[in-house]
Design a protein around this motif. Structure first.
Motif, PDB file in Angstrom:
ATOM      1  N   ILE A  99       0.867  -1.180   0.000  1.00  0.00           N
ATOM      2  CA  ILE A  99       0.000   0.000   0.000  1.00  0.00           C
ATOM      3  C   ILE A  99       0.901   1.226   0.000  1.00  0.00           C
ATOM      4  CG2 ILE A  99      -1.817   1.257   1.235  1.00  0.00           C
ATOM      5  CD1 ILE A  99      -2.642  -1.387   2.512  1.00  0.00           C
ATOM      6  N   ASP A 100       0.467   2.297  -0.673  1.00  0.00           N
ATOM      7  CA  ASP A 100       1.254   3.528  -0.712  1.00  0.00           C
ATOM      8  C   ASP A 100       1.500   4.020   0.711  1.00  0.00           C
ATOM      9  OD1 ASP A 100       2.356   6.020  -1.065  1.00  0.00           O
ATOM     10  OD2 ASP A 100       1.014   6.602  -2.695  1.00  0.00           O
ATOM     11  N   PRO A 101       2.761   4.114   1.166  1.00  0.00           N
ATOM     12  CA  PRO A 101       3.042   4.526   2.544  1.00  0.00           C
ATOM     13  C   PRO A 101       2.583   5.933   2.869  1.00  0.00           C
ATOM     14  CG  PRO A 101       5.051   4.513   1.226  1.00  0.00           C
ATOM     15  CD  PRO A 101       3.994   3.852   0.412  1.00  0.00           C
ATOM     16  N   ALA A 102       2.375   6.778   1.858  1.00  0.00           N
ATOM     17  CA  ALA A 102       1.906   8.133   2.134  1.00  0.00           C
ATOM     18  C   ALA A 102       0.511   8.122   2.749  1.00  0.00           C
ATOM     19  CB  ALA A 102       1.899   8.962   0.854  1.00  0.00           C
ATOM     20  N   VAL A 103      -0.255   7.043   2.501  1.00  0.00           N
ATOM     21  CA  VAL A 103      -1.599   6.938   3.060  1.00  0.00           C
ATOM     22  C   VAL A 103      -1.558   6.840   4.574  1.00  0.00           C
ATOM     23  CG1 VAL A 103      -3.706   5.533   3.035  1.00  0.00           C
ATOM     24  CG2 VAL A 103      -2.396   5.835   0.943  1.00  0.00           C
ATOM     25  N   ALA A 104      -0.366   6.489   5.105  1.00  0.00           N
ATOM     26  CA  ALA A 104      -0.238   6.267   6.551  1.00  0.00           C
ATOM     27  C   ALA A 104      -0.237   7.559   7.339  1.00  0.00           C
ATOM     28  CB  ALA A 104       1.050   5.509   6.840  1.00  0.00           C
ATOM     29  N   SER A 105      -0.474   8.670   6.726  1.00  0.00           N
ATOM     30  CA  SER A 105      -0.353   9.971   7.386  1.00  0.00           C
ATOM     31  C   SER A 105      -1.449  10.220   8.400  1.00  0.00           C
ATOM     32  CB  SER A 105      -0.350  11.065   6.319  1.00  0.00           C
ATOM     33  OG  SER A 105      -1.521  10.955   5.525  1.00  0.00           O
ATOM     34  N   GLY A 106      -2.454  11.012   8.010  1.00  0.00           N
ATOM     35  CA  GLY A 106      -3.501  11.426   8.931  1.00  0.00           C
ATOM     36  C   GLY A 106      -4.256  10.305   9.596  1.00  0.00           C
ATOM     37  N   PRO A 107      -4.857   9.390   8.812  1.00  0.00           N
ATOM     38  CA  PRO A 107      -5.743   8.394   9.395  1.00  0.00           C
ATOM     39  C   PRO A 107      -5.112   7.492  10.443  1.00  0.00           C
ATOM     40  CG  PRO A 107      -5.958   8.452   7.011  1.00  0.00           C
ATOM     41  CD  PRO A 107      -4.781   9.299   7.356  1.00  0.00           C
ATOM     42  N   PHE A 108      -3.828   7.198  10.324  1.00  0.00           N
ATOM     43  CA  PHE A 108      -3.220   6.233  11.221  1.00  0.00           C
ATOM     44  C   PHE A 108      -2.263   6.864  12.232  1.00  0.00           C
ATOM     45  CE2 PHE A 108      -4.214   3.949   7.281  1.00  0.00           C
ATOM     46  CZ  PHE A 108      -5.069   2.979   7.790  1.00  0.00           C
ATOM     47  N   ILE A 109      -1.236   7.513  11.729  1.00  0.00           N
ATOM     48  CA  ILE A 109      -0.185   7.990  12.627  1.00  0.00           C
ATOM     49  C   ILE A 109      -0.671   9.067  13.574  1.00  0.00           C
ATOM     50  CG2 ILE A 109       1.996   9.262  12.681  1.00  0.00           C
ATOM     51  CD1 ILE A 109       2.901   7.626  10.318  1.00  0.00           C
ATOM     52  N   THR A 110      -1.398  10.050  13.058  1.00  0.00           N
ATOM     53  CA  THR A 110      -1.858  11.131  13.925  1.00  0.00           C
ATOM     54  C   THR A 110      -2.751  10.609  15.034  1.00  0.00           C
ATOM     55  OG1 THR A 110      -1.763  12.684  12.074  1.00  0.00           O
ATOM     56  CG2 THR A 110      -3.064  13.345  13.980  1.00  0.00           C
ATOM     57  N   THR A 111      -3.745   9.794  14.667  1.00  0.00           N
ATOM     58  CA  THR A 111      -4.661   9.257  15.670  1.00  0.00           C
ATOM     59  C   THR A 111      -3.944   8.332  16.642  1.00  0.00           C
ATOM     60  OG1 THR A 111      -6.506   9.384  14.111  1.00  0.00           O
ATOM     61  CG2 THR A 111      -6.785   7.948  16.018  1.00  0.00           C
ATOM     62  N   LEU A 112      -3.089   7.456  16.117  1.00  0.00           N
ATOM     63  CA  LEU A 112      -2.365   6.517  16.970  1.00  0.00           C
ATOM     64  C   LEU A 112      -1.477   7.253  17.968  1.00  0.00           C
ATOM     65  CD1 LEU A 112      -1.740   3.587  17.612  1.00  0.00           C
ATOM     66  CD2 LEU A 112       0.028   3.632  15.846  1.00  0.00           C
ATOM     67  N   ASN A 113      -0.776   8.273  17.505  1.00  0.00           N
ATOM     68  CA  ASN A 113       0.083   9.033  18.410  1.00  0.00           C
ATOM     69  C   ASN A 113      -0.726   9.844  19.415  1.00  0.00           C
ATOM     70  OD1 ASN A 113       2.514   8.105  17.438  1.00  0.00           O
ATOM     71  ND2 ASN A 113       2.769   9.759  15.962  1.00  0.00           N
ATOM     72  N   ASP A 114      -1.894  10.330  19.014  1.00  0.00           N
ATOM     73  CA  ASP A 114      -2.775  11.019  19.970  1.00  0.00           C
ATOM     74  C   ASP A 114      -3.167  10.074  21.107  1.00  0.00           C
ATOM     75  OD1 ASP A 114      -2.680  13.317  18.503  1.00  0.00           O
ATOM     76  OD2 ASP A 114      -4.672  13.119  17.625  1.00  0.00           O
ATOM     77  N   VAL A 115      -3.584   8.886  20.712  1.00  0.00           N
ATOM     78  CA  VAL A 115      -4.016   7.896  21.715  1.00  0.00           C
ATOM     79  C   VAL A 115      -2.860   7.509  22.630  1.00  0.00           C
ATOM     80  CG1 VAL A 115      -4.838   5.529  22.033  1.00  0.00           C
ATOM     81  CG2 VAL A 115      -5.865   6.984  20.271  1.00  0.00           C
ATOM     82  N   ILE A 116      -1.691   7.240  22.045  1.00  0.00           N
ATOM     83  CA  ILE A 116      -0.523   6.861  22.845  1.00  0.00           C
ATOM     84  C   ILE A 116      -0.142   7.986  23.802  1.00  0.00           C
ATOM     85  CG2 ILE A 116       1.959   6.364  22.729  1.00  0.00           C
ATOM     86  CD1 ILE A 116       1.408   4.861  20.109  1.00  0.00           C
TER      87      ILE A 116
END
Length: 455
Positions: free
Chosen positions: A420-437
């Motif tokens: 999968i295009d790694p650029a897709v990993a931006s907003g939907p995953f990393i931001t939310t995951l880091n917020d939760v962590i």
């Protein structure tokens, strides 16, 4: 100030308009053809509908092709609405096949088929071949306008051929050589031909060390290859090593621009909506899926805060620092994401490089955490007169930044492994995951030290 033939661009434009208004076909033709194709296109775009129609009569389809290739997609569509299919077909006959194929592939199938049926059979067949390849592959972006040499040709014969065929070829700086079975056998540069003995055969002047790509190779990999070797062109072959086309560096520049815009759109959640010509509704429709996805993922963050409701009720001041923790986590994660995506895009991350990069990002997160923690440890007691709050926020931020950089670096790698295009990993995953962590770390530390906080 840029000048065109000793005139400013505006002066030249007014001069051309005067000639058009006076219906002076010959002078208009001579004046426009005296300009660089890019300047012709820039002036052409700013003319009125009636003035452009006069240009269509003053310039032959072959001459109009140079202007058409310089126009952006929207202006090309306007052009196609202003000319009939016969004029368009004649123009496409004189365009490089790859450029014509790119445009016709975006057209309505019925109209594209009609134009192809009017074109010269050989030109139309080349375009159909290019349109048959998967998008974003070497075959889809290659050109068919190249000069093919044979091993047993004499250098003198080749030089004579170049004088006749070079004007129709996209490049002559690299010339590819095929054997009797049309297999790619070698490459010879124009410099090698010029310095070779005219009586020598091509096989003596050529190099057999040829770097090539197969037609189904991803265009990003081709771009990396050309960058790595500093090529001006690269040959495209079938699985049987038959030469079917070449990709020139100008085509790769378009690929780099396209891929950069695509990645930027992925990272910012605006893919497909970056065209300034889109209406507000169209742009909103393209961005809506990302916003809705982020909205639902945001509920996870809200749920984390809800789990620590008692801690917040006991010490309301803790709520003040929630945006700081979340924003810092998201920012550092996005920075690490950018580093990883770039490494993947340019192909510099092998297994050893990945380990080194993740280790470096973790170290970066630790140092950033130390800088920010020390700053807050000094600032919060002064502003809020509470040293224990300062300790909780500082330690939480230190741990959050350390973890967020690793998350931002590793998630794109995992997604890349899943094709999968790694650029897709931006907003939907990393931001939310880091917020939760970040929130889990913050409230866990605050809850464990709650007895030391003023109630």
């Amino acid at each position: 100030m840029v000048k065109l033939n000793n005139y400013t661009r505006e002066e030249y434009k007014k001069y051309i308009i005067q000639q058009i208004d006076s219906e002076d076909t010959l002078t208009t033709h001579a004046t426009i053809m005296d300009l660089h194709p890019t300047d012709r296109a820039e002036i052409y775009k700013e003319l009125s509908d009636k003035q452009r129609m006069f240009i269509h009569t003053a310039l032959a389809p072959k001459e109009m092709a140079d202007i058409f290739e310089q126009l952006d997609a929207k202006d090309q569509e306007f052009f196609m609405e202003e000319v009939d299919e016969r004029y368009a077909a004649n123009m496409f006959d004189d365009m490089y096949a790859d450029d014509a194929a790119d445009f016709l592939a975006e057209m309505d199938d019925t109209k594209a088929t009609e134009i192809l049926s009017i074109m010269q059979e050989e030109e139309a067949e080349e375009i159909r071949e290019l349109m048959s390849y998967e998008e974003e592959t070497a075959g889809a972006i290659m050109t068919k306008e190249f000069i093919l040499l044979r091993e047993k040709e004499a250098v003198s014969e080749v030089m004579e051929r170049l004088r006749k065929e070079a004007p129709d070829a996209e490049t002559i700086y690299y010339l590819y050589v095929a054997d009797e079975e049309d297999k790619l056998a070698g490459v010879v540069s124009l410099r090698d031909l010029i310095t070779a003995d005219p009586s020598d055969l091509v096989e003596k002047a050529m190099s057999t060390r040829v770097v090539s790509v197969e037609a189904d190779e991803d265009q990003e990999n081709v771009a990396r290859l050309i960058k790595k070797y500093d090529f001006l062109a690269v040959p495209v072959v079938t699985q049987q090593n038959t030469l079917v086309g070449i990709i020139t560096v100008d085509d790769i520049l378009d690929v780099v621009d396209e891929e950069t815009e695509e990645d930027f759109g992925e990272i910012s959640g605006t893919r497909g909506s970056m065209d300034a010509n889109l209406s507000s509704f169209s742009a909103a429709k393209k961005r809506a899926p990302w916003i809705v996805m982020l909205m639902f993922l945001g509920l996870i963050t809200a749920n984390v805060i809800g789990q620590f409701e008692e801690t917040l009720e006991a010490v309301v001041l803790l709520a003040v620092f929630i945006p700081l923790i979340m924003d810092s986590a998201g920012n550092t994660g996005t920075q690490a994401l950018a580093v990883t995506v770039r490494g993947l895009a340019v192909g510099t991350l092998d297994r050893k490089g990945i380990t080194s990069m993740v280790r470096r990002e973790f170290g970066t997160g630790i140092f950033l955490g130390i800088f920010c923690a020390v700053t807050l440890l000094l600032l919060i007691p002064i502003v809020y007169e509470n040293f224990m709050i300062a300790v909780i926020v500082s330690v939480s931020l230190f741990l959050t930044l350390s973890v967020s950089t690793v998350t931002g670096a590793t998630i794109p790698l995992i997604i890349h492994k899943l094709k999968i295009d790694p650029a897709v990993a931006s907003g939907p995953f990393i931001t939310t995951l880091n917020d939760v962590i970040g929130l889990l770390i913050y409230f866990s530390i605050a809850t464990s030290l709650l007895q030391y906080l003023p109630q």
